[in-house]
Design a protein around this motif. Structure first.
Motif, short mmCIF file in Angstrom:
data_model
loop_
_atom_site.label_atom_id
_atom_site.label_comp_id
_atom_site.label_asym_id
_atom_site.label_seq_id
_atom_site.Cartn_x
_atom_site.Cartn_y
_atom_site.Cartn_z
N GLU A 37 0.82 -1.21 0.00
CA GLU A 37 0.00 0.00 0.00
C GLU A 37 0.86 1.26 0.00
O GLU A 37 0.53 2.24 -0.68
CB GLU A 37 -0.96 -0.01 1.19
CG GLU A 37 -2.04 -1.06 1.04
CD GLU A 37 -2.97 -1.17 2.23
OE1 GLU A 37 -2.74 -0.48 3.26
OE2 GLU A 37 -3.94 -1.94 2.13
N MET A 38 1.96 1.24 0.75
CA MET A 38 2.86 2.40 0.80
C MET A 38 3.53 2.64 -0.56
O MET A 38 3.65 3.78 -1.01
CB MET A 38 3.94 2.21 1.88
CG MET A 38 3.40 2.09 3.29
SD MET A 38 2.67 3.59 3.90
CE MET A 38 4.13 4.54 4.19
N LYS A 39 3.94 1.58 -1.21
CA LYS A 39 4.64 1.70 -2.49
C LYS A 39 3.71 2.04 -3.64
O LYS A 39 4.07 2.79 -4.55
CB LYS A 39 5.38 0.40 -2.82
CG LYS A 39 6.61 0.17 -1.99
CD LYS A 39 7.29 -1.13 -2.37
CE LYS A 39 8.54 -1.33 -1.52
NZ LYS A 39 9.14 -2.65 -1.75
N ASN A 40 2.50 1.46 -3.63
CA ASN A 40 1.59 1.58 -4.77
C ASN A 40 0.45 2.57 -4.58
O ASN A 40 -0.32 2.80 -5.50
CB ASN A 40 1.03 0.21 -5.13
CG ASN A 40 2.12 -0.73 -5.56
OD1 ASN A 40 2.73 -0.54 -6.60
ND2 ASN A 40 2.39 -1.75 -4.75
N LYS A 41 0.30 3.09 -3.37
CA LYS A 41 -0.75 4.07 -3.06
C LYS A 41 -2.14 3.55 -3.40
O LYS A 41 -3.03 4.29 -3.82
CB LYS A 41 -0.51 5.40 -3.79
CG LYS A 41 0.85 6.00 -3.54
CD LYS A 41 1.01 6.42 -2.10
CE LYS A 41 2.33 7.15 -1.90
NZ LYS A 41 3.01 6.80 -0.69
N LYS A 42 -2.32 2.22 -3.24
CA LYS A 42 -3.65 1.64 -3.39
C LYS A 42 -3.78 0.47 -2.41
O LYS A 42 -2.79 -0.07 -1.93
CB LYS A 42 -3.95 1.22 -4.82
CG LYS A 42 -3.00 0.24 -5.44
CD LYS A 42 -3.41 0.00 -6.89
CE LYS A 42 -2.40 -0.87 -7.61
NZ LYS A 42 -2.80 -1.15 -8.97
N GLU A 43 -5.03 0.12 -2.16
CA GLU A 43 -5.33 -0.88 -1.14
C GLU A 43 -4.86 -2.27 -1.56
O GLU A 43 -5.04 -2.68 -2.72
CB GLU A 43 -6.83 -0.90 -0.87
CG GLU A 43 -7.22 -1.70 0.34
CD GLU A 43 -8.69 -1.54 0.69
OE1 GLU A 43 -9.26 -2.50 1.22
OE2 GLU A 43 -9.25 -0.46 0.42
N TYR A 44 -4.27 -2.98 -0.61
CA TYR A 44 -3.83 -4.36 -0.85
C TYR A 44 -5.02 -5.30 -0.73
O TYR A 44 -5.86 -5.15 0.17
CB TYR A 44 -2.75 -4.74 0.17
CG TYR A 44 -2.23 -6.14 0.01
CD1 TYR A 44 -1.40 -6.47 -1.05
CD2 TYR A 44 -2.59 -7.14 0.90
CE1 TYR A 44 -0.93 -7.76 -1.21
CE2 TYR A 44 -2.12 -8.43 0.75
CZ TYR A 44 -1.29 -8.74 -0.31
OH TYR A 44 -0.82 -10.01 -0.47
N ASN A 45 -5.12 -6.29 -1.60
CA ASN A 45 -6.21 -7.25 -1.57
C ASN A 45 -5.79 -8.47 -0.74
O ASN A 45 -5.12 -9.36 -1.24
CB ASN A 45 -6.58 -7.67 -3.00
CG ASN A 45 -7.76 -8.61 -3.03
OD1 ASN A 45 -8.28 -9.04 -2.00
ND2 ASN A 45 -8.20 -8.94 -4.23
N TYR A 46 -6.20 -8.48 0.52
CA TYR A 46 -5.82 -9.57 1.41
C TYR A 46 -6.48 -10.90 1.04
O TYR A 46 -6.06 -11.95 1.51
CB TYR A 46 -6.12 -9.21 2.87
CG TYR A 46 -5.13 -8.23 3.44
CD1 TYR A 46 -3.92 -8.66 3.96
CD2 TYR A 46 -5.38 -6.86 3.41
CE1 TYR A 46 -2.99 -7.77 4.46
CE2 TYR A 46 -4.45 -5.95 3.90
CZ TYR A 46 -3.26 -6.42 4.43
OH TYR A 46 -2.33 -5.54 4.91
N ASP A 47 -7.48 -10.86 0.17
CA ASP A 47 -8.08 -12.12 -0.31
C ASP A 47 -7.09 -12.94 -1.13
O ASP A 47 -7.28 -14.14 -1.31
CB ASP A 47 -9.32 -11.84 -1.16
CG ASP A 47 -10.47 -11.30 -0.34
OD1 ASP A 47 -10.49 -11.51 0.89
OD2 ASP A 47 -11.37 -10.65 -0.93
N LEU A 48 -6.05 -12.29 -1.62
CA LEU A 48 -5.03 -12.99 -2.41
C LEU A 48 -3.86 -13.48 -1.57
O LEU A 48 -2.94 -14.09 -2.08
CB LEU A 48 -4.52 -12.07 -3.52
CG LEU A 48 -5.58 -11.57 -4.50
CD1 LEU A 48 -4.97 -10.60 -5.51
CD2 LEU A 48 -6.28 -12.72 -5.20
N SER A 49 -3.92 -13.22 -0.27
CA SER A 49 -2.85 -13.65 0.65
C SER A 49 -3.03 -15.11 1.02
O SER A 49 -4.14 -15.66 0.93
CB SER A 49 -2.91 -12.81 1.93
OG SER A 49 -2.64 -11.48 1.66
N PRO A 50 -1.97 -15.75 1.49
CA PRO A 50 -2.09 -17.13 1.95
C PRO A 50 -3.06 -17.24 3.14
O PRO A 50 -3.16 -16.32 3.95
CB PRO A 50 -0.68 -17.49 2.40
CG PRO A 50 0.21 -16.52 1.73
CD PRO A 50 -0.59 -15.27 1.56
#
Length: 168
Positions: free
Chosen positions: A87-100
């Motif tokens: 999120e800090m690098k891309n300035k957009k929300e991370y999709n935690y649904d794609l996390s392990p």
């Protein structure tokens, strides 16, 4: 990394990391389950191993041993750190649904059964389970026995706590 068997379409691999400094290069690159076994004396090995598993695109983690809950927490923490970093690098929300997905199991046999038969991801097929053994006494023989039992229709009991059987 040694292939110790198969359950349905999943190949089951075993790696003991204490005696194998090159273990990290043997891990799959995508779409795999990590079944980790760590006890109290293994605690210092867990945080770097979690980062290595995450770098190798682990899809699902099932933690067992005395440190099952702590190992799962390390995975969850690393997932959160990486989400915040994204999120800090891309300035957009991370999709935690794609996390392990992470789980912890106090019943060793049930955790292994879950990792090898039920752990899944709706987005892709998981066909490799890597048993990452942090312990000094090793659980390889117990895992091979469980593979045979599961392939013959065995289901785990409902005991809340069942410890691993060690090779030595």
């Amino acid at each position: 990394m040694e292939c110790i068997g198969r359950i349905n379409r999943r190949k089951i691999y075993y790696i003991q990391i204490r005696n194998n400094p090159n273990w990290k290069t043997a891990l799959p690159k995508v779409d795999w389950v990590a079944f980790t076994i760590a006890n109290t004396e293994d605690e210092e090995l867990v945080p770097p191993a979690v980062k290595i598993c995450m770098d190798s695109n682990v899809s699902y983690t099932c933690s067992a041993g005395n440190l099952a809950n702590m190992t799962e927490q390390y995975f969850d923490e690393e997932i959160s750190f990486r989400g915040v970093d994204y999120e800090m690098k891309n300035k957009k929300e991370y999709n935690y649904d794609l996390s392990p997905v992470t789980t912890a199991h106090e019943n060793f046999s049930e955790g292994f059964w879950f990792a090898t038969t039920l752990a899944h991801d709706d987005n892709f097929e998981i066909n490799q389970v890597v048993c990452i053994d942090f312990t000094k006494r090793k659980v390889r023989k117990h895992l091979i026995e469980l593979i045979d039992k599961i392939n013959n229709g065995w289901l785990p009991n409902d005991d809340e706590i069942e410890l691993a059987e060690y090779d030595s």
